[in-house]
Design an enzyme around this catalytic site. Structure first.
Site, PDB file in Angstrom:
ATOM      1  N   GLY A  22       0.782  -1.233   0.000  1.00 44.98           N
ATOM      2  CA  GLY A  22       0.000   0.000   0.000  1.00 44.98           C
ATOM      3  C   GLY A  22       0.812   1.281   0.000  1.00 44.98           C
ATOM      4  O   GLY A  22       0.311   2.320   0.423  1.00 44.98           O
ATOM      5  N   HIS A 111      -5.660  -8.314  -9.398  1.00 44.04           N
ATOM      6  CA  HIS A 111      -6.827  -9.080  -9.838  1.00 44.04           C
ATOM      7  C   HIS A 111      -7.321  -8.445 -11.137  1.00 44.04           C
ATOM      8  O   HIS A 111      -7.529  -7.237 -11.200  1.00 44.04           O
ATOM      9  CB  HIS A 111      -7.920  -9.052  -8.776  1.00 44.04           C
ATOM     10  N   ILE A 112      -7.500  -9.258 -12.160  1.00 48.44           N
ATOM     11  CA  ILE A 112      -7.901  -8.747 -13.469  1.00 48.44           C
ATOM     12  C   ILE A 112      -9.405  -8.507 -13.495  1.00 48.44           C
ATOM     13  O   ILE A 112     -10.199  -9.367 -13.107  1.00 48.44           O
ATOM     14  CB  ILE A 112      -7.510  -9.743 -14.575  1.00 48.44           C
ATOM     15  N   HIS A 132       0.650   0.631 -13.550  1.00 48.60           N
ATOM     16  CA  HIS A 132       1.380  -0.550 -14.016  1.00 48.60           C
ATOM     17  C   HIS A 132       2.857  -0.200 -14.148  1.00 48.60           C
ATOM     18  O   HIS A 132       3.201   0.789 -14.807  1.00 48.60           O
ATOM     19  CB  HIS A 132       0.838  -1.023 -15.362  1.00 48.60           C
TER      20      HIS A 132
END
Length: 226
Positions: A22, A111-112, A132
């Site tokens: 985080g 998670h996609i 990303h």
């Protein structure tokens, strides 16, 4: 005679998705709570798919409500992974829309998003962006930094980078909002590269979120949805 005071527009509402430490969530928290805020928005909720994610502690320390939402129970309840994913995604969307965010920020969310999960957010006018740690079109998906590091060792690339992009069904292929190149250094350890990339991420996650919110609000105003 009393005069009315124009109402101040409410700050945009952010919901942040995390899976780990985080540190990018912390960058967003710091930006929204600084005086004056460098990111004029309000983080209303944090969802993690990992129970031990330290990002949940960061959120709690900032008095931000959290939800833990993991795929494992859905795998136990359904005979196949496709059905489990469908049920998991449906509940994820419900949890998100329940909070009425203006935008969802994927800050280390592993998670996609399926099309079934994205479509209700699009229909509700909720923007969704992702961080990303690679340049557009390079090293899509997981372990992007390590894969770039190995490619550099093989002499295939001379640098890498990070991007903030809009989320679409194709993994890490949405329209870039911010792109920052990061030079790779001969003899550098993977951990050193990761640290340098994370420092860039902490800056650009804030910049990218700010830019995405401005665009979202302009589009809503143009469509008469504000």
């Amino acid at each position: 005679m009393a005069t009315s005071t124009p109402s101040t527009p409410a700050s945009p509402r952010l919901l942040v998705l995390i899976s780990g430490n985080g540190s990018n969530l912390q960058a967003l928290i710091s930006a929204t709570t600084s005086t004056p805020p460098t990111l004029p928005a309000h983080i209303i909720h944090v969802i993690s798919n990992k129970k031990a994610a330290f990002g949940l502690t960061r959120a709690a320390n900032a008095n931000i409500p959290t939800t833990y939402h993991n795929l494992v129970p859905y795998k136990k309840q359904h005979a196949d992974i496709a059905s489990a994913r469908q049920a998991y995604d449906a509940e994820l969307v419900r949890l998100i829309l329940e909070q009425k965010p203006d935008m969802v920020v994927c800050a280390g969310w592993m998670h996609i998003f399926s099309e079934a999960a994205l479509q209700p957010l699009v229909e509700a006018g909720v923007g969704i962006i992702n961080l990303h740690p690679a340049l557009p079109g390079q090293f899509d998906g997981a372990d992007a930094i390590e894969r770039a590091y190995k490619a550099f060792q093989r002499g295939e690339i001379g640098g890498t980078g990070i991007m903030i992009h809009w989320v679409i069904c194709e993994v890490d292929r949405g329209e870039p909002i911010v792109v920052r190149e990061v030079e790779m250094v001969a003899g550098e350890e993977l951990a050193e590269l990761e640290e340098r990339i994370h420092r860039v991420e902490h800056v650009e996650i804030v910049n990218g979120t700010r830019m995405a919110l401005k665009r979202l609000m302009r589009e809503r105003e143009a469509a008469g949805r504000t």
